[in-house]
Design an enzyme around this catalytic site. Structure first.
Site, short mmCIF file in Angstrom:
data_model
loop_
_atom_site.label_atom_id
_atom_site.label_comp_id
_atom_site.label_asym_id
_atom_site.label_seq_id
_atom_site.Cartn_x
_atom_site.Cartn_y
_atom_site.Cartn_z
N ASP A 2 0.63 -1.44 0.00
CA ASP A 2 -0.13 0.23 0.20
C ASP A 2 0.41 1.19 -0.04
OD1 ASP A 2 -3.02 1.08 0.05
OD2 ASP A 2 -2.24 1.84 2.41
N GLU A 21 14.50 -15.41 0.12
CA GLU A 21 14.76 -16.48 1.37
C GLU A 21 13.59 -17.81 1.09
OE1 GLU A 21 15.61 -15.53 4.70
OE2 GLU A 21 16.61 -13.97 4.26
C1 GLC Z 1 -4.31 3.32 -0.56
C2 GLC Z 1 -5.54 2.33 -0.60
C3 GLC Z 1 -6.42 3.20 -0.38
C4 GLC Z 1 -6.45 3.88 1.28
C5 GLC Z 1 -5.01 4.39 1.30
C6 GLC Z 1 -4.48 4.41 2.36
O1 GLC Z 1 -4.40 4.20 -1.84
O2 GLC Z 1 -6.07 1.46 -1.93
O3 GLC Z 1 -7.72 2.23 -0.73
O4 GLC Z 1 -6.95 4.76 2.14
O5 GLC Z 1 -4.18 3.82 0.78
O6 GLC Z 1 -4.03 3.82 3.52
#
Ligand code: GLC
Length: 536
Positions: A199, A251
Site C-alpha cells: 500500500d 529466501e
Molecule cells: C491505498 C489504499 C486506499 C487507502 C490508502 C491509505 O491507496 O488502496 O484504499 O485509503 O492507501 O492506506
C-alpha cells in the site's frame, strides 16, 4: 522460468468487507471468502489478493492497521486466515495479502506509546512528529482525504498523516520501523502467503527537510508525469527498503512476490520499483486512467510495456479496484471525462448500457495483453458503481474530510450479488449489508449469469481460458496498422481488434473468431465499442 508464476498471473482482488458474509452481520468475513473460493477457481484466475483484514478501528476500511500480526474479529480469527490460505492452495490458487507500511492506525500500540511519551522520545521517533510554526502546522502539506496533513497533540507537537487523522505516517528513517516490517513480512511468509500488495509504496520516504508544498493533493495523487515531484512521493530512498524486502522474499520457495501500489508517472519512473532486486510488479494506473480512445490506449500500452521490458519486469493491467469508480460506470461517460472518485445521485449519471458495453470491450482488450492482470471483485459480473447511494451512509473518510466535496470510494465497495432472489442477493444469510445494495442488482447476480451464453461472467470465463490456451500472458505484442479508431494488435496467433469508433470494421479475410465482447453484425463486421479475438 516456470517458477515465475507472477509473470502472467491473473490476480483477483477480494475486498473482505464486501465479498461474502458467513454470519449475517452485514460485513463480509474470512469464512465467507473460503466458502466462495470454488467460484474463483471456476472463473479461471491464478491468485487472490486480499485487502486488509487486520485488527483495525476501520476508519479507512482496514487500511488503518492496529496490529499487523492478527485478524480483526469482524473478519474472523488467525485460524480462519490459515484455513483460507490452505484452501486457496488446495485449489491451486496463490494468495497475496495487503501490507500497509506507510502508516499505522492511531490505535496501534506504537502510536499510543508515542502519544504518552514526550517530544524527542524514542516512541515519537517511530512517527513523524514536529513542532509547529507558532500556532500553525509545520508545513502546508494536505491530507489525501482533504484538510491539513498535520494534527496537533495536547503537548503542542504535530504529527504527519498523509491520509486520515487516524493514520499517522511512520518514520522510515528509523531502523526500528524497518526491523519491525521485515518481521511482519516473515510472519505472513511463514504462514504460507505468496506475497504482498504494498500500500502507498511511493510514500514511505519523505524529502528530508519536509520541504514546503502548497498544492492540494487530489485523492490518491493522480498521476502527473511532468510537474515537479512532490516532497512526499516517489523519493529515491524508498528503493533501498524494497531491496531489503526482496532479499527477505528471496529466501522463500516457491517464489513470493511484492506488488507496488505506487501512483507514479511516467512509466520509466514507475519501472524503478520493479528492477530485478526490488518488487516483482507495480500496478499500471496509467492504463487504468487512459481515456477510451485508441490513440491514448496505444500510447500507454506501448510506453508501459517498454518501461517494464527495460528492467525485465512483466507489465500489469488493471481497470478497477476498491479506490476508483468501477470501469462499467467510468466508461459510461464521454471519452476523456475524468471520473475517478465517487459519484452521487445529483451528479451526471453514467450511461449504464454504454458503460457495460465498453467495459466488456475493455476487459477483452486487457486480457489479451502480455503480462499480469488484476481483476476487482464483481467486475466479472459486469457490476456498475453504486452511483445513487444516499450520502448519509457513506463511510469513506474522504467524504467528511473533503468537506463533502469528494464523494469518495464507497460506490465501488458495495457487497456483491451472488443470488438474484436471496436476501442481500446472497452476500450473506440475512438482508444486512454494510452499504446498501441498489435495488436493480438482481440482474447482475452470479446465478443469473452462470451458464448463460453472452453473460459477462461467461465472457470472463471464456476469455481467461483462451488466454491460457494461447499463452497470451507470456506472449509479445505487435501493433497492426489500421484505422485510427481501432486498436489492433497481435499476440502470438491471436489478432485483437477493439473498435473505439462508430463505423463498422471488417475483419481480415479468413479470420476465425475466437471470442467477441458483443456479437458481430450480420455481415461479420465489428461494431463500435466491441473487441474481437480472432485467429487469422
Ligand atoms: C491505498 C489504499 C486506499 C487507502 C490508502 C491509505 O491507496 O488502496 O484504499 O485509503 O492507501 O492506506
Amino acid at each position: 522460468m516456470p517458477n515465475e508464476w507472477w509473470r502472467d498471473a491473473v490476480i483477483y482482488q477480494v475486498y473482505p468487507r464486501s465479498f461474502a458474509d458467513s454470519d449475517g452481520d452485514g460485513m463480509g468475513d474470512l469464512p465467507g471468502i473460503t466458502g466462495r473460493l470454488p467460484h474463483l477457481k471456476q472463473l479461471g484466475i491464478d491468485a487472490v489478493w486480499l485487502s486488509p483484514f487486520y485488527p483495525s478501528p476501520q476508519h479507512d476500511a482496514g487500511y488503518d492497521v492496529a496490529d499487523y500480526r492478527s485478524v480483526d474479529p469482524r473478519f474472523g480469527y488467525l485460524g480462519d486466515a490459515d484455513k483460507l490460505v490452505t484452501e486457496a492452495h488446495h485449489l491451486g490458487l496463490k494468495f497475496i495479502v495487503d501490507l500497509v507500511p506507510n502508516h499505522t492506525s492511531s490505535e496501534h500500540a506504537w502510536f499510543q506509546a508515542a502519544l504518552a511519551a514526550s517530544p524527542g522520545s524514542p516512541e515519537r521517533e517511530r512517527y513523524i512528529f514536529r513542532d509547529g510554526r507558532g500556532d500553525q502546522p509545520p508545513n502546508s502539506w494536505t491530507s489525501m482525504f482533504g484538510g491539513s496533513a498535520w494534527e496537533r497533540v495536547p503537548d503542542g507537537q504535530w504529527y504527519l498523516h498523509l491520509f486520515d487523522v487516524s493514520q499517522p505516517d511512520l518514520n522510515w528513517g528509523n531502523p526500528e520501523v524497518r526491523a519491525e516490517f521485515t518481521g511482519i513480512l516473515r510472519f505472513w511468509l511463514d504462514r504460507g502467503v505468496d506475497g504482498f500488495r504494498v500500500d502507498v509504496a511511493h510514500g514511505l520516504i519523505k524529502e528530508a527537510t519536509l520541504a514546503e508544498w502548497t498544492q492540494p493533493s487530489a485523492i490518491l495523487g493522480g498521476l502527473d508525469p511532468v510537474g515537479p515531484r512532490p516532497p512526499m512521493w516517489d523519493q529515491d530512498g524508498v528503493h533501498e527498503i524494497y531491496q531489503e524486502w526482496r532479499a527477505v522474499l528471496n529466501e522463500y520457495e516457491p517464489a513470493r512476490i511484492l506488488v507496488a501500489e505506487a501512483w507514479v508517472a511516467p512509466a520509466d519512473r514507475l519501472a524503478r520499483y520493479v528492477r530485478p532486486d526490488e518488487m516483482h510488479q507495480a500496478f499500471n494506473f496509467e492504463y487504468l486512467e487512459a481515456p477510451w480512445r485508441a490513440a491514448d490506449l496505444r500510447k500507454v500500452i506501448s510506453s508501459t510495456l517498454a518501461a517494464n521490458d527495460s528492467v525485465g519486469a512483466p507489465t500489469t493491467w488493471v481497470l478497477s479496484n476498491h479506490d476508483v469508480v468501477r470501469h462499467a460506470s467510468r466508461l459510461g461517460y464521454p471519452a476523456g471525462t475524468r471520473r475517478m472518485n465517487g459519484i452521487g445521485a445529483d451528479d451526471p449519471q453514467p450511461d449504464a448500457g454504454l458503460g457495460l458495453r465498453r467495459a466488456r470491450a475493455a476487459t477483452l482488450q486487457m486480457l489479451a495483453l502480455p503480462g499480469s492482470v488484476y481483476l476487482y471483485q464483481g467486475e466479472e459480473l459486469g457490476l456498475p458503481e453504486h452511483t445513487t447511494m444516499p450520502d448519509e451512509v457513506r463511510e469513506d473518510p474522504a467524504w467528511k474530510r473533503s468537506g463533502h466535496t469528494e464523494r469518495g470510494r464507497d460506490g465501488c465497495r458495495v457487497p456483491i450479488p451472488w443470488e438474484a432472489d436471496a436476501p442481500s442477493y446472497g452476500f450473506g444469510p440475512s438482508d444486512a449489508s454494510w452499504l446498501p445494495q441498489p435495488a436493480t442488482w438482481a440482474e447482475f447476480a452470479l446465478d443469473r449469469q452462470a451458464g448463460v451464453p453472452g453473460s459477462t461472467w461467461e465472457l470472463y470465463r471464456r476469455a481467461l481460458s483462451l488466454r491460457n490456451e494461447h499463452g497470451l500472458g507470456r506472449g509479445t505484442l505487435t501493433w497492426q496498422e489500421t484505422s485510427s479508431d481501432v486498436l489492433a494488435f497481435r499476440n502470438g496467433d491471436v489478432l485483437v481488434l477493439s473498435n473505439l469508433g462508430k463505423s463498422l470494421v471488417a475483419l481480415p479475410a479468413g479470420a476465425r473468431v475466437l471470442l467477441t465482447s458483443e456479437p458481430l453484425d450480420a455481415d461479420g463486421r465489428l461494431p463500435g465499442d466491441v473487441t474481437v479475438w480472432a485467429v487469422v
